[in-house]
Motif scaffolding. Structure first.
Motif, PDB file in Angstrom:
ATOM      1  N   PHE A   4       0.834  -1.195   0.000  1.00 31.68           N
ATOM      2  CA  PHE A   4       0.000   0.000   0.000  1.00 31.68           C
ATOM      3  C   PHE A   4       0.875   1.254   0.000  1.00 31.68           C
ATOM      4  CE2 PHE A   4      -2.381  -3.258   2.397  1.00 31.68           C
ATOM      5  CZ  PHE A   4      -3.516  -3.355   1.619  1.00 31.68           C
ATOM      6  N   PHE A  14      -0.923  -2.668   6.213  1.00 31.81           N
ATOM      7  CA  PHE A  14      -2.306  -3.077   6.387  1.00 31.81           C
ATOM      8  C   PHE A  14      -2.921  -2.509   7.663  1.00 31.81           C
ATOM      9  CE2 PHE A  14      -5.482  -6.438   7.570  1.00 31.81           C
ATOM     10  CZ  PHE A  14      -6.374  -6.192   6.532  1.00 31.81           C
ATOM     11  N   TYR A  28      -8.214   1.490   5.609  1.00 25.46           N
ATOM     12  CA  TYR A  28      -8.386   0.502   4.544  1.00 25.46           C
ATOM     13  C   TYR A  28      -9.840   0.463   4.108  1.00 25.46           C
ATOM     14  CZ  TYR A  28      -8.470  -3.937   2.041  1.00 25.46           C
ATOM     15  OH  TYR A  28      -8.638  -4.909   1.088  1.00 25.46           O
ATOM     16  N   ASP A  29     -10.041   0.609   2.813  1.00 27.63           N
ATOM     17  CA  ASP A  29     -11.370   0.552   2.225  1.00 27.63           C
ATOM     18  C   ASP A  29     -11.579  -0.845   1.647  1.00 27.63           C
ATOM     19  OD1 ASP A  29     -13.699   0.726   0.799  1.00 27.63           O
ATOM     20  OD2 ASP A  29     -13.065   2.371  -0.505  1.00 27.63           O
ATOM     21  N   PRO A  30     -12.360  -1.710   2.297  1.00 27.91           N
ATOM     22  CA  PRO A  30     -12.533  -3.088   1.804  1.00 27.91           C
ATOM     23  C   PRO A  30     -13.290  -3.154   0.482  1.00 27.91           C
ATOM     24  CG  PRO A  30     -14.001  -2.665   3.660  1.00 27.91           C
ATOM     25  CD  PRO A  30     -13.090  -1.481   3.558  1.00 27.91           C
ATOM     26  N   MET A  35      -5.842   1.344   0.552  1.00 26.65           N
ATOM     27  CA  MET A  35      -5.759   2.335   1.622  1.00 26.65           C
ATOM     28  C   MET A  35      -6.069   3.701   1.034  1.00 26.65           C
ATOM     29  SD  MET A  35      -4.748   0.653   4.400  1.00 26.65           S
ATOM     30  CE  MET A  35      -4.068   1.916   5.470  1.00 26.65           C
ATOM     31  N   TRP A  58     -10.291   0.097   9.457  1.00 25.05           N
ATOM     32  CA  TRP A  58     -11.098  -0.052   8.251  1.00 25.05           C
ATOM     33  C   TRP A  58     -12.102   1.086   8.116  1.00 25.05           C
ATOM     34  CZ3 TRP A  58     -12.547  -5.595   6.311  1.00 25.05           C
ATOM     35  CH2 TRP A  58     -11.365  -6.301   6.043  1.00 25.05           C
ATOM     36  N   TYR A 102      -9.792 -10.070   4.847  1.00 20.65           N
ATOM     37  CA  TYR A 102      -9.115  -9.489   3.681  1.00 20.65           C
ATOM     38  C   TYR A 102      -8.829 -10.571   2.643  1.00 20.65           C
ATOM     39  CZ  TYR A 102      -5.051  -8.022   0.910  1.00 20.65           C
ATOM     40  OH  TYR A 102      -4.174  -7.781  -0.122  1.00 20.65           O
TER      41      TYR A 102
END
Length: 358
Positions: A4, A14, A28-30, A35, A58, A102
């Motif tokens: 990232f 992460f 973090y954008d799932p 990121m 997240w 993830y």
């Protein structure tokens, strides 16, 4: 784990919640699998468990009425947060859980919350044996329970030594129990003669062997002397369900480990070791499932890369005076089981089709 970067070009990890170069809040954008910065006018907002307890980085849409991210919404029970020790251990638990989620999402495996889908959804109970002495790590009907005390390194290593395990990690617990969840969700209701179920039985054995009796025999007598030729771990020899769970956990470990190494520039072609050459058998699926020589060869190449990279990781650990990072030997039969796990991941990642047909 992928690599990232922040918008400023700085490396992020992460678990990052702030960029150390530009001091921006990040998360973090799932949905995007990336990121991103979090600004006052951002389209994303931080999970409330990150804002309040600093245990989650997240994000979720700023327009959402929910305040918890997709991973934290799966929590059904969490520890008593009035105790500082519980908050510390819970943070470790949540990091391991998010790594599992993830990887499954990267494989394309949908993970509905049990709140939204009572039959197929997933939930987590994180409970300490100090508050409930009867709690055990396991899975039941879509609920994965993990003993909070396993986040205590001393407690976990004591259990590892008592059980004669070569490795015992929080992430390993989550990966293992996810296999039981996925078995129940995707395989348990298939017809007895469904190709996916027949393939399972061919590789792992008859799942209808009495489970309690099999575990009792294992804990009383231990694994057979030749377990290393047939299983990835000694515990895998206890019952076909546990063989599957240990194999799936290793499959996810290889997926994540390879992605991490290769995204950080550790490439097999630059390693001063001969490439491990496997026979063709590990790449072939059971006859009732469709496959092509190209797919079989691709799996073998993938597994051979990992076997080479894991040797390097173990040597680095030894040079630092630490135990091997991957203290396992992949036999031909274990590799064949990993091949089937890979096939299942592809099927479930394409919407969970209930046949082995392409």
């Amino acid at each position: 784990m992928q690599r990232f970067t922040c918008e400023c070009g700085n490396v992020l990890f992460f678990g990052s919640s702030r960029c150390l170069k530009c001091s921006s809040d990040v998360g973090y954008d799932p949905q995007r699998g990336a990121m991103q910065r979090v600004k006052p006018d951002s389209t994303m907002k931080r999970c409330q468990n990150g804002v309040k307890h600093n245990v989650c980085n997240w994000l979720l849409p700023a327009s959402a009425t929910a305040v918890l991210c997709v991973a934290c919404r799966m929590n059904r029970m969490i520890p008593d947060l009035s105790a500082e020790r519980n908050r510390m251990l819970w943070a470790r638990m949540e990091m391991a859980k998010r790594r599992l989620i993830y990887t499954l999402l990267r494989l394309g495996i949908g993970l509905p919350s049990k709140k939204d889908d009572s039959k197929n959804g997933l939930a987590f109970d994180i409970v300490s044996t100090l508050s409930n002495p009867t709690v055990t790590t396991g899975h039941l009907n879509g609920v994965i329970t993990v003993n909070l005390e396993e986040a205590d390194d001393t407690y976990r290593q004591f259990n590892r030594q008592q059980l004669g395990e070569s490795s015992r990690t929080l992430l390993g617990h989550f990966r293992h129990e996810s296999a039981h969840y996925l078995w129940q969700r995707h395989l348990s209701e298939l017809a007895w003669d469904d190709p996916l179920r027949l393939a399972f039985r061919e590789r792992f054995g008859d799942e209808w062997i009495d489970y309690a009796s099999a575990l009792s025999t294992y804990y009383q007598n231990g694994a057979p002397g030749d377990w290393g030729q047939n299983y990835i771990t000694a515990y895998a020899s206890s019952h076909p369900w546990e063989d599957w769970a240990e194999t799936w956990a290793h499959y996810l470990q290889i997926i994540d480990g390879l992605e991490t190494c290769e995204s950080l520039g550790i490439q097999v072609q630059f390693i001063a070791l001969p490439l491990v050459i496997l026979p063709v058998e590990p790449g072939v699926l059971p006859a009732m499932l469709p496959s092509t020589p190209a797919e079989d060869g691709e799996f073998l190449a993938w597994l051979q890369r990992w076997m080479c990279l894991s040797t390097v990781l173990n040597e680095i650990a030894s040079s630092l005076g630490e135990p091997a990072l991957y203290p396992f030997v992949i036999s031909v039969k274990a590799a064949q089981k990993l091949r089937l796990a890979h096939h299942y991941a592809q099927v479930w990642g394409l919407g969970g089709r209930k046949t082995g047909e392409a």
